[in-house]
Scaffold this motif. Sequence first.
Motif, mmCIF file in Angstrom:
data_model
loop_
_atom_site.group_PDB
_atom_site.id
_atom_site.type_symbol
_atom_site.label_atom_id
_atom_site.label_comp_id
_atom_site.label_asym_id
_atom_site.label_seq_id
_atom_site.Cartn_x
_atom_site.Cartn_y
_atom_site.Cartn_z
ATOM 1 N N LYS A 157 -9.992 32.398 23.132
ATOM 2 C CA LYS A 157 -10.004 33.339 21.941
ATOM 3 C C LYS A 157 -11.238 34.201 22.370
ATOM 4 N N VAL A 158 -12.326 33.701 22.424
ATOM 5 C CA VAL A 158 -13.380 34.613 22.836
ATOM 6 C C VAL A 158 -13.331 35.355 24.114
ATOM 7 N N LEU A 159 -12.601 34.727 25.280
ATOM 8 C CA LEU A 159 -12.423 35.526 26.376
ATOM 9 C C LEU A 159 -11.429 36.436 26.015
ATOM 10 N N ALA A 160 -10.363 36.412 25.236
ATOM 11 C CA ALA A 160 -9.278 37.343 25.082
ATOM 12 C C ALA A 160 -10.156 38.622 24.095
ATOM 13 N N THR A 161 -11.033 38.240 23.342
ATOM 14 C CA THR A 161 -11.696 39.338 22.548
ATOM 15 C C THR A 161 -12.780 40.058 23.462
ATOM 16 N N ILE A 162 -13.348 39.429 24.550
ATOM 17 C CA ILE A 162 -14.147 40.024 25.405
ATOM 18 C C ILE A 162 -13.198 41.132 26.262
ATOM 19 N N GLY A 163 -12.106 40.890 26.763
ATOM 20 C CA GLY A 163 -11.204 41.577 27.471
ATOM 21 C C GLY A 163 -10.732 42.834 26.691
ATOM 22 N N GLN A 164 -10.574 42.476 25.461
ATOM 23 C CA GLN A 164 -10.273 43.840 24.341
ATOM 24 C C GLN A 164 -11.364 44.865 23.999
ATOM 25 N N VAL A 165 -12.634 44.534 24.152
ATOM 26 C CA VAL A 165 -13.748 45.159 23.512
ATOM 27 C C VAL A 165 -14.696 45.642 24.662
ATOM 28 N N ALA A 166 -14.415 45.054 25.933
ATOM 29 C CA ALA A 166 -15.363 45.218 26.737
ATOM 30 C C ALA A 166 -15.566 46.686 27.334
ATOM 31 N N ASN A 167 -14.201 47.154 27.428
ATOM 32 C CA ASN A 167 -14.081 48.630 28.034
ATOM 33 C C ASN A 167 -14.425 49.712 27.000
#
Length: 530
Positions: A157-167
């Motif tokens: 879930k943390v990694l998915a959040t990173i993927g969504q907000v990183a850019n």
Amino acid sequence: MDTQRILIIDDDSAVQVSLALLLKQAGYQTLCADDPAQALALLARQPVDLVLQDMNFSLQTSGEEGLQLLADIRAAQPALPVLLMTAWGSIALAVRGMQAGAANFFTKPWDNTQLAELVRATLETAAPAPSGSASRQALDEQFDFGGIIGEHPRLLKVLATIGQVANTRAPVLILGESGCGKELIADAIHRNSARAGKAIVKINMGAITPSLFESEMFGHVRGAFTDAKADRKGHVASADGGTLFLDEIGELNRSDQVKLLRVLQDQTYQPVGASRTERADVRVVSATNRELAELVAGGEFREDLFYRLNLITIRLPPLRERRSDIPLLARHIIGEVAASYGLPATTIAPQALEWLSAQPWPGNIRQLKQTLERTLLLVGRSELRQADFVAVEQHEHGAGAGGLRGVDGMTLEQVERHMIAHALDQHQGNISRVAKALGVSRTALYRRLERHGLGSAPVAGAHDGNQALAAPASRMGSAAGARLDNAAGAHNERLNDGGGARSGRPDDARGALNSGHGGHGDHRGHGGGR
């Protein structure tokens, strides 16, 4: 795309009207409910994308009704994000709510611009990922998460959040205990952003003394102060176009917080001694092992800075809450450690992996790595067994002063004091070594020493890298105090025999260690007459 729908739950009609108007102007549909029963009935009948929920619905202001409603919403719709509303004096209650699964919180009265941005960011983060409930393999195909080991659902879930907000440009606040990998998360955010081609500049905020803060962060021009013989670029300018990672943000002195706020507000700063402001395009990621919202409530952290930092909050689970990842981590770490020492490939026996998975790991991944490294070096086998780890642990406890034995029944504060006293005793009062062993900066350690009554200010004239504490045994309240007195005295005597402290160290930097205890002089929260 359908208009997103937001449910407002509050028993105050004025709050409902104000929020509905704000959200309508921002392009959202709204529904309103006066109490938990009405809210749950609405949620059962109509799809909702976000909930704004008050914490109190009666004269009783304990917040238990709000926490129960949050639990009911989470049980019915686990993926539905909830933003909690709370009065200024109830931030601790909102923290409990976030720990129970709320996405974030805001205080009454709110700032319209900040709330609109919080709503937008929360909805973006809550949007389903392209691959749905992605597996680790699916996430790795989309993003670069190198160095982050694990497949536990909470980590995914943390990694998915990173993927969504990183850019995005959104500032991210990473919360988690010491040693659980917050810096790796910051690296992943930067690597998966459009700024990956530029630098990520990492600063330990607890290690910057107040007297040097502006020079370190914003740089200085030639002649700004004694020894400023040339212009010097600060951390903010070095991160232009990239990412600024503010580690241990919770240790930042309150007087320096307002200086950082300007950079976050309008991306401008002024080097020391300069007559004009400069602009820097930076994306801010911060991390702390402290609960910033509680520091805000206690007047130790500025509310306006807090809201600038926590637009997106990522809570990193401690190792004990993702035990299924421990075998994966152990195998990865032991391979890296063996390679770094030039040793043959080493494996870990299945029973040893089970034993490692059952340990509490209060120091998280950092402690796990230290245990694996120590055992590998002391045992020297090609396969590490459970008996090897147990023997090394017993050897360590036998060589020390009892380790963490005897902490049963202690409060968290007492355990922290016990650990610090043990580390001081183990390292003969050497502050640099104690801070390193405990995984905190020297400045943060001094504050804890003062809070627990374990030591005074740094001994005048002590070597910077090997400062010892002079702590009266009467303040220690144990045999460790007497040992620390003897160790500190002997250590200072050796330093004096060897010529005392290094010459040439700036007086302001040395003196700032004393000010690092920070007086939190202004204990009033920002926000006027809230």
